[in-house]
Design an enzyme around this catalytic site. Structure first.
Site, short mmCIF file in Angstrom:
data_model
loop_
_atom_site.label_atom_id
_atom_site.label_comp_id
_atom_site.label_asym_id
_atom_site.label_seq_id
_atom_site.Cartn_x
_atom_site.Cartn_y
_atom_site.Cartn_z
N CYS A 115 0.74 -1.24 0.11
CA CYS A 115 0.04 -0.07 -0.12
C CYS A 115 0.65 1.23 0.09
O CYS A 115 0.21 2.36 -0.14
CB CYS A 115 -1.03 0.12 1.19
SG CYS A 115 -0.10 0.36 2.95
N CYS A 175 -3.34 -0.67 8.33
CA CYS A 175 -3.08 0.44 8.76
C CYS A 175 -2.44 0.39 10.31
O CYS A 175 -1.64 0.83 10.99
CB CYS A 175 -3.63 1.72 8.47
SG CYS A 175 -3.94 1.60 6.62
#
Length: 132
Positions: free
Chosen positions: A36, A107
């Site tokens: 990502c 995340c």
């Protein structure tokens, strides 16, 4: 695909309290996710007597969830001892952010990994000091 972020997550994204570089940090942790592109850099100042995290700062390159997760990790860790900070989990971050899109859960994991790397860096420095 449209992502829906909670108000709490957006609050931490738009107004993070812990974005800063510390002067002479006691420890540094850096992690990244190739898939990502998120990169997190986290720094700690630890009170030598109490072993409490007295200051903490981060710099993150990434999406709103990455930035908000980094800020929350700092919020949760500040004032805790090193041992207490080791127990912070991704679920603690998600709970504090009032949910996170499932595709963005990684995340919160990166935030914990950055904290753990910084703690590992701190503990390794302490071991080296004892050897000297």
């Amino acid at each position: 695909m449209t992502l829906t972020y909670s108000k709490e997550l957006m609050k931490h994204f738009k107004n993070p309290k812990h974005v800063k570089k510390l002067e002479n940090p006691d420890a540094v942790g850096e992690v990244g996710n190739i898939r990502c592109g998120d990169i997190m850099h986290l720094e700690l100042k630890v009170d030598k007597k109490t072993k409490k995290i007295e200051d903490i700062g981060f710099q993150t390159f990434g999406c709103p969830a990455a930035l908000a997760s980094s800020d929350v990790v700092c919020e949760l860790a500040k004032g805790k001892t090193i041992e207490e900070a080791k127990k912070i989990t991704k679920n603690d971050i998600i709970k504090k952010l009032k949910e996170m899109p499932p595709i963005k859960i990684h995340c919160s994991v990166l935030g914990i990994e950055a904290l753990n790397k910084a703690i590992e860096n701190y503990e390794n420095k302490k071991k080296e000091e004892k050897i000297k």
